[in-house]
Scaffold this active site. Sequence first.
Site, PDB file in Angstrom:
ATOM      1  N   CYS A 174      52.563  38.889  36.017  1.00  0.00           N
ATOM      2  CA  CYS A 174      52.216  38.378  37.347  1.00  0.00           C
ATOM      3  C   CYS A 174      53.279  37.439  37.908  1.00  0.00           C
ATOM      4  O   CYS A 174      53.200  37.042  39.061  1.00  0.00           O
ATOM      5  CB  CYS A 174      50.864  37.658  37.310  1.00  0.00           C
ATOM      6  SG  CYS A 174      50.865  36.204  36.274  1.00  0.00           S
ATOM      7  N   CYS A 209      45.594  32.939  34.197  1.00  0.00           N
ATOM      8  CA  CYS A 209      46.135  31.634  34.589  1.00  0.00           C
ATOM      9  C   CYS A 209      45.662  30.537  33.638  1.00  0.00           C
ATOM     10  O   CYS A 209      46.444  29.672  33.239  1.00  0.00           O
ATOM     11  CB  CYS A 209      45.723  31.297  36.028  1.00  0.00           C
ATOM     12  SG  CYS A 209      46.386  32.439  37.256  1.00  0.00           S
TER      13      CYS A 209
END
Length: 156
Positions: free
Chosen positions: A64, A133
Site C-alpha cells: 500500500c 495500518c
Amino acid sequence: MSGASLRKCMSLLLFRGKLFSPEHSALCSYHKKVVDHYENPRNVGSLDKNAQNVGTGLVGAPACGDVMKLQIQVDDNGKIVDAKFKTFGCGSAIASSSLATELVKGKSVDEALQIKNTDIAKELCLPPVKLHCSMLAEDAIKAALSDYRLKQQDKK
C-alpha cells in the site's frame, strides 16, 4: 466521491452481503477517532537516532506504500518517556502511528512489547480493509524497542 472510491465502497458493501447506499455507509468514511488523530496528530517529529536511550523503528508496507518511523526515548529506569513518529501514508496509517506513540508513553519496555495491532485497531475502530495500518504500527513499536535493546547490549 470519485468513481474509484465509490467502486471500493460498493465492493466492501457487497462483500459484507449488505446493500446500503455508499454515501450513508460508515464503511466509506473514516471513524471520528481516525479523523481526530489525522487532523491533530500527537507526537509528530524525530528524536536523536544516535542517542543511546532512543530506539528507532522504520517499517513499510510495499503493498500500500505506507512508511512509518516510530521512535521511543527511555529513561534510566526503563520507562518510555517520549515517543515521536513520522508517517507517509493514508489517514489510518497516520492515526495508527499517532495512537501508537500515545500508547507507549509511560510504559516500560516490556509493557510496550505487549501492545498489539488489535489494541490500535479497536481503539480507532478501523475497518478490516485498514487493519494493515495497525499491524504496521505494532511492527514499528517492536522495531523501535528492538533497536533500543540492541543499543543497550552494545553499551555493556
